[in-house]
Design a protein around this motif. Structure first.
Motif, PDB file in Angstrom:
ATOM      1  N   LEU A  76       0.810  -1.220   0.000  1.00  0.00           N
ATOM      2  CA  LEU A  76       0.000   0.000   0.000  1.00  0.00           C
ATOM      3  C   LEU A  76       0.845   1.274   0.000  1.00  0.00           C
ATOM      4  O   LEU A  76       0.403   2.319  -0.499  1.00  0.00           O
ATOM      5  CB  LEU A  76      -0.937   0.011   1.205  1.00  0.00           C
ATOM      6  CG  LEU A  76      -2.032  -1.060   1.215  1.00  0.00           C
ATOM      7  CD1 LEU A  76      -2.799  -1.014   2.524  1.00  0.00           C
ATOM      8  CD2 LEU A  76      -2.981  -0.886   0.035  1.00  0.00           C
ATOM      9  N   LEU A  77       2.034   1.219   0.563  1.00  0.00           N
ATOM     10  CA  LEU A  77       2.869   2.420   0.651  1.00  0.00           C
ATOM     11  C   LEU A  77       3.269   2.945  -0.719  1.00  0.00           C
ATOM     12  O   LEU A  77       3.637   4.112  -0.863  1.00  0.00           O
ATOM     13  CB  LEU A  77       4.125   2.135   1.485  1.00  0.00           C
ATOM     14  CG  LEU A  77       3.905   2.015   2.998  1.00  0.00           C
ATOM     15  CD1 LEU A  77       5.186   1.557   3.692  1.00  0.00           C
ATOM     16  CD2 LEU A  77       3.422   3.334   3.591  1.00  0.00           C
ATOM     17  N   ASP A  78       3.211   2.096  -1.738  1.00  0.00           N
ATOM     18  CA  ASP A  78       3.571   2.515  -3.098  1.00  0.00           C
ATOM     19  C   ASP A  78       2.411   3.174  -3.840  1.00  0.00           C
ATOM     20  O   ASP A  78       2.589   3.695  -4.935  1.00  0.00           O
ATOM     21  CB  ASP A  78       4.056   1.302  -3.912  1.00  0.00           C
ATOM     22  CG  ASP A  78       5.360   0.726  -3.366  1.00  0.00           C
ATOM     23  OD1 ASP A  78       6.137   1.503  -2.779  1.00  0.00           O
ATOM     24  OD2 ASP A  78       5.587  -0.484  -3.519  1.00  0.00           O
ATOM     25  N   ARG A  79       1.215   3.172  -3.254  1.00  0.00           N
ATOM     26  CA  ARG A  79       0.034   3.717  -3.931  1.00  0.00           C
ATOM     27  C   ARG A  79      -0.066   5.231  -3.720  1.00  0.00           C
ATOM     28  O   ARG A  79       0.330   5.762  -2.685  1.00  0.00           O
ATOM     29  CB  ARG A  79      -1.245   3.067  -3.395  1.00  0.00           C
ATOM     30  CG  ARG A  79      -1.215   1.548  -3.357  1.00  0.00           C
ATOM     31  CD  ARG A  79      -1.366   0.926  -4.735  1.00  0.00           C
ATOM     32  NE  ARG A  79      -1.282  -0.512  -4.679  1.00  0.00           N
ATOM     33  CZ  ARG A  79      -2.332  -1.319  -4.509  1.00  0.00           C
ATOM     34  NH1 ARG A  79      -3.552  -0.798  -4.372  1.00  0.00           N
ATOM     35  NH2 ARG A  79      -2.179  -2.626  -4.480  1.00  0.00           N
ATOM     36  N   GLU A  80      -0.621   5.900  -4.704  1.00  0.00           N
ATOM     37  CA  GLU A  80      -0.874   7.330  -4.584  1.00  0.00           C
ATOM     38  C   GLU A  80      -2.024   7.571  -3.590  1.00  0.00           C
ATOM     39  O   GLU A  80      -2.956   6.749  -3.503  1.00  0.00           O
ATOM     40  CB  GLU A  80      -1.253   7.920  -5.940  1.00  0.00           C
ATOM     41  CG  GLU A  80      -0.112   7.944  -6.945  1.00  0.00           C
ATOM     42  CD  GLU A  80       0.991   8.902  -6.518  1.00  0.00           C
ATOM     43  OE1 GLU A  80       0.678   9.954  -5.920  1.00  0.00           O
ATOM     44  OE2 GLU A  80       2.171   8.592  -6.764  1.00  0.00           O
ATOM     45  N   PRO A  81      -1.997   8.685  -2.844  1.00  0.00           N
ATOM     46  CA  PRO A  81      -3.052   8.961  -1.862  1.00  0.00           C
ATOM     47  C   PRO A  81      -4.460   8.912  -2.457  1.00  0.00           C
ATOM     48  O   PRO A  81      -5.378   8.341  -1.857  1.00  0.00           O
ATOM     49  CB  PRO A  81      -2.703  10.364  -1.364  1.00  0.00           C
ATOM     50  CG  PRO A  81      -1.223  10.455  -1.532  1.00  0.00           C
ATOM     51  CD  PRO A  81      -0.927   9.700  -2.784  1.00  0.00           C
ATOM     52  N   GLY A  82      -4.634   9.492  -3.628  1.00  0.00           N
ATOM     53  CA  GLY A  82      -5.950   9.476  -4.254  1.00  0.00           C
ATOM     54  C   GLY A  82      -6.385   8.068  -4.621  1.00  0.00           C
ATOM     55  O   GLY A  82      -7.572   7.718  -4.510  1.00  0.00           O
ATOM     56  N   THR A  83      -5.429   7.253  -5.045  1.00  0.00           N
ATOM     57  CA  THR A  83      -5.725   5.864  -5.389  1.00  0.00           C
ATOM     58  C   THR A  83      -6.154   5.077  -4.158  1.00  0.00           C
ATOM     59  O   THR A  83      -7.088   4.274  -4.207  1.00  0.00           O
ATOM     60  CB  THR A  83      -4.490   5.204  -6.023  1.00  0.00           C
ATOM     61  OG1 THR A  83      -4.109   5.922  -7.193  1.00  0.00           O
ATOM     62  CG2 THR A  83      -4.775   3.755  -6.394  1.00  0.00           C
TER      63      THR A  83
END
Length: 317
Positions: A293-300
């Protein structure tokens, strides 16, 4: 472990015989040692057979076991430098929900969870894990704080449900839970929820509206307790076992229904038999999900969380 459940009586009898023989053994009696080894093998096999085919009602009993890992055990084992943050800045401090900052394997996290307590004094202090509105408003405050500073959130759920008292209702229990869910859906940081014992009613959903919902294999998660469901449907709590089966409250059922995302295995005989090992296994699962999850964009992250919960219960064409 001395607190055996009713269906564990044959296991308790075997382990009692082992203790008796060990008390007679002075270390040199080979015959006694052989008998103890045979009984241990028999007890281990019986434990394995018993826990491989637990009914939903038996899993409910295991999920409620007094020796299950508590939030205090989890923070002590997994969270370095845990610093509690108290109060809802509106009415009072609620001790059923504990939250604060710490480091999980090198990563700063916000931890929020329900605490049942481990003895009578602590259970009374934590209200048996049943939160009042101020607990859910504290949850909102801590989630917003984590969102402001980009800190991932780890939640841990073990509650029979929100506190049903008159005062709690007067202070807006349902509204507080609904707002907590709304905040969970709006924030832009990773949220990982772990159901470690009972996941009861809206009191559980308020902390389990997450990108990833993990569940220990003998935990339960439902909108109402089996006893409450039986009282409504059959006008008697004696049908709780039937209700537990019909409600699909086990981790295996909920994974198939896509309500949760992952089942975390427990040590043989349940997490209550080896709390340290159970927490370490849970920690490994959380780390795997957090790394993803840390690799995901905040909006995503926010969009995926919203889609996930809107899809629950939706009928396919």
């Amino acid at each position: 472990m001395n607190n055996f459940l009713d269906f564990e009586k044959p296991i308790a009898d075997l382990e009692g015989k082992i203790r008796d023989l060990e008390g007679l053994d002075n270390g040199s009696d080979l015959e006694i040692n052989e008998d103890v080894d045979k009984l241990r093998q028999k007890a281990s096999q019986l434990l394995k057979n018993t826990y491989s085919k637990l009914t939903p009602w038996q899993k409910t009993q295991v999920a409620r076991h007094v020796d299950r890992p508590k939030l205090k055990d989890i923070t002590h084992r997994l969270i370095e430098g845990f610093t509690p943050l108290s109060g809802d800045r509106n009415f009072a401090e609620d001790h059923a929900i504990v939250g604060g900052l710490g480091r999980f394997r090198g990563q700063t996290v916000m931890v929020i969870g329900t605490e049942k307590g481990c003895d009578l004094e602590s259970r009374l202090h934590h209200n048996f894990g049943m939160a009042r509105p101020e607990g859910y408003r504290k949850t909102q405050r801590l989630m917003k704080l984590a969102d402001q500073f980009g800190i991932p959130i780890l939640t841990f759920v073990d509650t029979s449900g929100a506190y049903p008292g008159i005062g709690a209702e007067e202070r807006g229990q349902a509204e507080a839970i609904a707002r907590a869910i709304q905040v969970s859906l709006d924030i832009r940081v990773p949220v990982i929820a772990s159901i470690v014992g009972e996941g009861g009613s809206g009191g559980a959903v308020a902390l389990a509206t997450a990108n990833r919902v993990l569940m220990l294999e003998n935990a339960i998660y439902a909108v109402i307790s089996p006893e409450g469901c039986a009282a409504i449907l059959w006008k008697t709590r004696d049908r709780a076992e039937d209700a537990a089966t019909a409600m699909k409250i086990t981790a295996q059922d909920l994974l198939r229904l896509k309500v949760i995302d992952r089942i975390v295995e427990e040590p043989l005989g349940g997490a209550q038999r080896d709390i340290t090992a159970a927490i370490d296994i849970l920690g490994d699962a959380i780390q795997e999900e957090l790394n993803d999850l840390l690799d995901r964009e905040p909006g995503t992250l926010r969009e995926e969380r919203r889609r996930k919960f809107l899809a629950i219960g939706r009928l396919e064409d």
